[in-house]
Motif scaffolding. Structure first.
Motif, PDB file in Angstrom:
ATOM      1  N   PHE A  10       0.814  -1.217   0.000  1.00 39.45           N
ATOM      2  CA  PHE A  10       0.000   0.000   0.000  1.00 39.45           C
ATOM      3  C   PHE A  10       0.844   1.261   0.000  1.00 39.45           C
ATOM      4  O   PHE A  10       0.412   2.308  -0.450  1.00 39.45           O
ATOM      5  CB  PHE A  10      -0.916   0.034   1.224  1.00 39.45           C
ATOM      6  CG  PHE A  10      -2.007  -0.994   1.181  1.00 39.45           C
ATOM      7  CD1 PHE A  10      -2.735  -1.204   0.016  1.00 39.45           C
ATOM      8  CD2 PHE A  10      -2.316  -1.738   2.302  1.00 39.45           C
ATOM      9  CE1 PHE A  10      -3.753  -2.143  -0.025  1.00 39.45           C
ATOM     10  CE2 PHE A  10      -3.327  -2.674   2.270  1.00 39.45           C
ATOM     11  CZ  PHE A  10      -4.045  -2.884   1.102  1.00 39.45           C
ATOM     12  N   ASP A  11       2.097   1.151   0.563  1.00 42.30           N
ATOM     13  CA  ASP A  11       2.899   2.364   0.721  1.00 42.30           C
ATOM     14  C   ASP A  11       3.271   3.020  -0.612  1.00 42.30           C
ATOM     15  O   ASP A  11       3.654   4.171  -0.641  1.00 42.30           O
ATOM     16  CB  ASP A  11       4.147   2.106   1.579  1.00 42.30           C
ATOM     17  CG  ASP A  11       5.049   1.059   0.971  1.00 42.30           C
ATOM     18  OD1 ASP A  11       4.550   0.311   0.112  1.00 42.30           O
ATOM     19  OD2 ASP A  11       6.218   1.008   1.359  1.00 42.30           O
ATOM     20  N   ILE A  12       3.094   2.276  -1.732  1.00 44.00           N
ATOM     21  CA  ILE A  12       3.412   2.933  -3.007  1.00 44.00           C
ATOM     22  C   ILE A  12       2.382   4.010  -3.331  1.00 44.00           C
ATOM     23  O   ILE A  12       2.572   4.828  -4.205  1.00 44.00           O
ATOM     24  CB  ILE A  12       3.536   1.952  -4.205  1.00 44.00           C
ATOM     25  CG1 ILE A  12       2.243   1.175  -4.364  1.00 44.00           C
ATOM     26  CG2 ILE A  12       4.766   1.097  -4.123  1.00 44.00           C
ATOM     27  CD1 ILE A  12       2.115   0.540  -5.735  1.00 44.00           C
ATOM     28  N   SER A  13       1.255   4.010  -2.598  1.00 44.93           N
ATOM     29  CA  SER A  13       0.270   5.059  -2.888  1.00 44.93           C
ATOM     30  C   SER A  13       0.511   6.322  -2.068  1.00 44.93           C
ATOM     31  O   SER A  13      -0.341   7.188  -2.007  1.00 44.93           O
ATOM     32  CB  SER A  13      -1.151   4.560  -2.674  1.00 44.93           C
ATOM     33  OG  SER A  13      -1.202   3.320  -2.101  1.00 44.93           O
ATOM     34  N   LEU A  16       3.781  11.760  -3.293  1.00 47.36           N
ATOM     35  CA  LEU A  16       5.222  11.943  -3.525  1.00 47.36           C
ATOM     36  C   LEU A  16       5.833  13.021  -2.638  1.00 47.36           C
ATOM     37  O   LEU A  16       6.978  12.927  -2.226  1.00 47.36           O
ATOM     38  CB  LEU A  16       5.462  12.321  -4.990  1.00 47.36           C
ATOM     39  CG  LEU A  16       5.633  11.158  -5.963  1.00 47.36           C
ATOM     40  CD1 LEU A  16       5.933  11.686  -7.355  1.00 47.36           C
ATOM     41  CD2 LEU A  16       6.757  10.233  -5.492  1.00 47.36           C
ATOM     42  N   ASN A  17       5.033  14.053  -2.333  1.00 48.50           N
ATOM     43  CA  ASN A  17       5.561  15.162  -1.527  1.00 48.50           C
ATOM     44  C   ASN A  17       5.915  14.737  -0.105  1.00 48.50           C
ATOM     45  O   ASN A  17       6.683  15.422   0.566  1.00 48.50           O
ATOM     46  CB  ASN A  17       4.542  16.307  -1.443  1.00 48.50           C
ATOM     47  CG  ASN A  17       4.402  17.028  -2.751  1.00 48.50           C
ATOM     48  OD1 ASN A  17       5.115  16.730  -3.694  1.00 48.50           O
ATOM     49  ND2 ASN A  17       3.487  17.970  -2.814  1.00 48.50           N
ATOM     50  N   VAL A  18       5.305  13.653   0.380  1.00 49.10           N
ATOM     51  CA  VAL A  18       5.564  13.258   1.773  1.00 49.10           C
ATOM     52  C   VAL A  18       6.292  11.917   1.872  1.00 49.10           C
ATOM     53  O   VAL A  18       6.575  11.441   2.963  1.00 49.10           O
ATOM     54  CB  VAL A  18       4.258  13.200   2.612  1.00 49.10           C
ATOM     55  CG1 VAL A  18       3.644  14.565   2.727  1.00 49.10           C
ATOM     56  CG2 VAL A  18       3.261  12.216   2.046  1.00 49.10           C
ATOM     57  N   ARG A  19       6.600  11.328   0.727  1.00 49.87           N
ATOM     58  CA  ARG A  19       7.287  10.031   0.771  1.00 49.87           C
ATOM     59  C   ARG A  19       8.658  10.191   1.426  1.00 49.87           C
ATOM     60  O   ARG A  19       9.418  11.071   1.067  1.00 49.87           O
ATOM     61  CB  ARG A  19       7.424   9.461  -0.645  1.00 49.87           C
ATOM     62  CG  ARG A  19       7.669   7.978  -0.611  1.00 49.87           C
ATOM     63  CD  ARG A  19       7.571   7.369  -1.978  1.00 49.87           C
ATOM     64  NE  ARG A  19       6.207   7.232  -2.466  1.00 49.87           N
ATOM     65  CZ  ARG A  19       5.899   6.782  -3.673  1.00 49.87           C
ATOM     66  NH1 ARG A  19       6.841   6.444  -4.508  1.00 49.87           N
ATOM     67  NH2 ARG A  19       4.646   6.680  -4.045  1.00 49.87           N
ATOM     68  N   ALA A 137       5.977  23.745   3.287  1.00 50.42           N
ATOM     69  CA  ALA A 137       5.993  24.124   1.869  1.00 50.42           C
ATOM     70  C   ALA A 137       6.232  22.894   1.001  1.00 50.42           C
ATOM     71  O   ALA A 137       5.629  22.740  -0.069  1.00 50.42           O
ATOM     72  CB  ALA A 137       7.078  25.171   1.624  1.00 50.42           C
ATOM     73  N   LYS A 138       7.093  22.018   1.499  1.00 52.39           N
ATOM     74  CA  LYS A 138       7.412  20.801   0.750  1.00 52.39           C
ATOM     75  C   LYS A 138       6.193  19.890   0.630  1.00 52.39           C
ATOM     76  O   LYS A 138       5.904  19.354  -0.440  1.00 52.39           O
ATOM     77  CB  LYS A 138       8.547  20.063   1.481  1.00 52.39           C
ATOM     78  CG  LYS A 138       9.569  19.510   0.542  1.00 52.39           C
ATOM     79  CD  LYS A 138      10.788  19.033   1.270  1.00 52.39           C
ATOM     80  CE  LYS A 138      11.147  17.654   0.722  1.00 52.39           C
ATOM     81  NZ  LYS A 138      11.897  16.863   1.648  1.00 52.39           N
ATOM     82  N   ILE A 139       5.467  19.744   1.728  1.00 46.47           N
ATOM     83  CA  ILE A 139       4.272  18.886   1.703  1.00 46.47           C
ATOM     84  C   ILE A 139       3.302  19.395   0.637  1.00 46.47           C
ATOM     85  O   ILE A 139       2.714  18.639  -0.133  1.00 46.47           O
ATOM     86  CB  ILE A 139       3.559  18.897   3.084  1.00 46.47           C
ATOM     87  CG1 ILE A 139       4.434  18.229   4.150  1.00 46.47           C
ATOM     88  CG2 ILE A 139       2.204  18.214   3.008  1.00 46.47           C
ATOM     89  CD1 ILE A 139       3.946  18.435   5.583  1.00 46.47           C
ATOM     90  N   ILE A 140       3.158  20.718   0.591  1.00 49.76           N
ATOM     91  CA  ILE A 140       2.171  21.321  -0.310  1.00 49.76           C
ATOM     92  C   ILE A 140       2.698  21.391  -1.748  1.00 49.76           C
ATOM     93  O   ILE A 140       1.931  21.397  -2.698  1.00 49.76           O
ATOM     94  CB  ILE A 140       1.761  22.712   0.232  1.00 49.76           C
ATOM     95  CG1 ILE A 140       0.963  22.509   1.530  1.00 49.76           C
ATOM     96  CG2 ILE A 140       0.938  23.492  -0.773  1.00 49.76           C
ATOM     97  CD1 ILE A 140       0.858  23.718   2.394  1.00 49.76           C
ATOM     98  N   GLY A 141       4.027  21.409  -1.863  1.00 46.97           N
ATOM     99  CA  GLY A 141       4.616  21.450  -3.205  1.00 46.97           C
ATOM    100  C   GLY A 141       5.023  22.846  -3.646  1.00 46.97           C
ATOM    101  O   GLY A 141       5.110  23.111  -4.837  1.00 46.97           O
ATOM    102  N   HIS A 142       5.256  23.738  -2.697  1.00 49.02           N
ATOM    103  CA  HIS A 142       5.719  25.081  -3.047  1.00 49.02           C
ATOM    104  C   HIS A 142       7.236  25.112  -3.194  1.00 49.02           C
ATOM    105  O   HIS A 142       7.943  24.351  -2.525  1.00 49.02           O
ATOM    106  CB  HIS A 142       5.365  26.089  -1.937  1.00 49.02           C
ATOM    107  CG  HIS A 142       3.927  26.462  -1.912  1.00 49.02           C
ATOM    108  ND1 HIS A 142       3.194  26.679  -3.043  1.00 49.02           N
ATOM    109  CD2 HIS A 142       3.081  26.676  -0.870  1.00 49.02           C
ATOM    110  CE1 HIS A 142       1.961  26.997  -2.696  1.00 49.02           C
ATOM    111  NE2 HIS A 142       1.860  26.987  -1.388  1.00 49.02           N
ATOM    112  N   GLN A 143       7.681  26.050  -3.999  1.00 47.89           N
ATOM    113  CA  GLN A 143       9.129  26.258  -4.091  1.00 47.89           C
ATOM    114  C   GLN A 143       9.601  27.004  -2.841  1.00 47.89           C
ATOM    115  O   GLN A 143       8.940  27.948  -2.384  1.00 47.89           O
ATOM    116  CB  GLN A 143       9.444  27.086  -5.329  1.00 47.89           C
ATOM    117  CG  GLN A 143      10.929  27.351  -5.465  1.00 47.89           C
ATOM    118  CD  GLN A 143      11.284  27.859  -6.838  1.00 47.89           C
ATOM    119  OE1 GLN A 143      10.850  27.333  -7.844  1.00 47.89           O
ATOM    120  NE2 GLN A 143      12.085  28.923  -6.865  1.00 47.89           N
TER     121      GLN A 143
END
Ligand SMILES: Cc1ncc(COP(=O)(O)O)c(C=O)c1O
Length: 432
Positions: A10-13, A16-19, A137-143
């Motif tokens: 399941f962990d493949i789901s 990507l921002n929090v992997r 910011a990383k979780i959300i995907g901001h620069q």
């Protein structure tokens, strides 16, 4: 077909921002310190940034009296609390605001996350900066745009460096986070410095998130809000966690200028689909805290006196061993640098800030946070020291017996904050 549990992946789901994302650095060090303590080791918890002082008695009583408040509250917060927060900022920070400008949340950290979630643009932060701005910011995907600072300037943001970032692409939407008195540096900004930073932010229409959660812990009680100089673009962040000793109560506040009401409303909409509202009894008790009064004034005055004396004493002890840090001006942190004793440290096979804090914990039981989690380069031998591992109830009770206008006695720190002195001595001995 095999029924083994190993077939489940399941962990493949994972987003990507929090992997691969670790636990927040401050919580991780706290858990490791607790584990070592349970194993019977003596641990000095100088890693976690929690107020050592108790919640003032009057505020606890207010919470007790409101334990029966069970209803969901309005998503933006209890009206009387929003009024109390607006009055507080008008009184203390000299800004024009009303209850409609205030948003209450379960901790300012959560409000910061909501802000970053709702706002489209870059996150601009000086390095070093508090541990959670960048991961959010990383979780959300901001620069994330880091602005370099120098130890020789007490690690403070210079307006010219902000200017440099902004002028490259002057229309780009950005949020700049400024935090003072600062975690991790323990320093603050003077009015002129704030004025100059505000000028650049205004020129490029950068939204300023001014994290003033340690404002009341300015050692001289002279905190100045940058929102005075850039009222139309500043969101003022605060809460009960640091000056009221109530981190675990989880109550944070954002105060918006009218120009950013659209942003506050969007954040409230997202909040209504996530946390709904902040705990009702806590909000009722917080009204009392923000109204302040003579009891709170005494409490704050004495808290500052203790922190100032302790901060200065350990700063001097470390400086004598060439472990440098800015002279503390507020909050309860020193950002210490082992660069001048690099050879001695490297002779212990320590080359990064993570290795530094791990080896220190193993060798001496002193827990610090590595400089790298504040955005510093891995190989810089810096760390944050929180001087909070002492009995704040006892220290505050003792300080209250001394007239407000009098200095604390010379041996006060030794008697009431002995554990911190012991820990700092261990660091000094370790370097030697
Ligand atoms: C600089 C800074 N900002 C914000 C916070 C978050 O505070 P809270 O979520 O408890 O309001 C902290 C807590 O450690 C902090 O040090």
């Amino acid at each position: 077909m095999s029924n083994s549990n190993d077939d489940f992946a399941f962990d493949i789901s994972l987003n990507l921002n929090v992997r691969g994302m670790p636990l927040s650095a401050t919580l991780a060090i706290n858990e490791l310190s607790n584990k070592l303590k349970k194993e019977g080791k003596k641990v000095y918890k100088l890693g976690l940034g929690q107020s050592p002082f108790p919640v003032p008695r009057t505020i606890v009583e207010e919470l007790q009296a409101n334990a029966h408040q069970k209803d969901y509250q309005p998503v933006k917060g209890l009206q009387s609390l929003r009024e109390a927060v607006a009055d507080y900022h008008s009184r203390r920070n000299d800004i024009i605001c009303d209850a409609e400008s205030v948003l209450i949340g379960p901790g300012s950290k959560e409000l910061m996350f909501l802000l970053q979630f709702c706002f489209y643009g870059d996150l601009v932060i000086p390095t070093p900066s508090w541990v959670s701005y960048a991961p959010q910011a990383k979780i959300i995907g901001h620069q994330i745009v880091w602005i370099e600072t120098k130890e020789s300037n007490n690690w403070k943001l210079l307006p010219k460096d902000l200017h440099k970032i902004c002028k490259g692409d002057s229309n780009r939407p950005r949020i700049l986070v400024l935090n003072y008195p600062s975690n991790p540096m323990g320093v603050t900004y003077a009015a002129e410095e704030l004025f100059e930073i505000a000028k650049v932010a205004k020129q490029y229409q950068v939204i300023l998130l001014s994290d003033e959660i340690y404002g009341e812990l300015h050692f001289e009680g002279k905190h100045i809000s940058i929102s005075r100089f850039y009222p139309e673009g500043t969101i003022l962040s605060g809460g009960l966690s640091k000056w009221c000793g109530a981190g675990g109560w989880r109550l944070g506040t954002f105060t918006f200028p009218k120009t950013l009401t659209w942003l506050m409303d969007t954040m409230a909409s997202v909040a209504s689909e996530t946390f709904t509202s902040t705990s009702a009894p806590i909000q009722y008790a917080a009204v009392r805290a923000f109204r302040q009064g003579i009891v709170m004034e005494r409490y704050l005055w004495n808290s500052r006196k203790i922190l100032k004396k302790l901060g200065n004493e350990i700063h001097t002890m470390l400086a004598a061993k060439k472990i440098t840090s800015p002279t503390p001006e507020g909050a309860f942190y020193l950002f210490i640098n082992f660069n001048k004793v690099r050879n001695k440290v490297e002779s212990k096979n320590v080359f990064t800030s993570k290795e530094l804090t791990t080896k220190l914990l193993e060798d001496t039981g002193v827990a610090l946070l590595p400089g790298s989690v504040f955005g510093r380069p891995e190989n810089e031998l810096t760390a944050r020291l929180s001087y909070v591992d002492f009995d704040g109830v006892r220290a505050l009770a003792a300080a209250e017996t001394i007239p407000l206008e009098k200095e604390l006695p010379e041996d006060f720190v030794k008697i009431y904050c002995g554990r911190i002195l012991e820990a700092v001595q261990l660091i000094c001995n370790w370097v030697d």
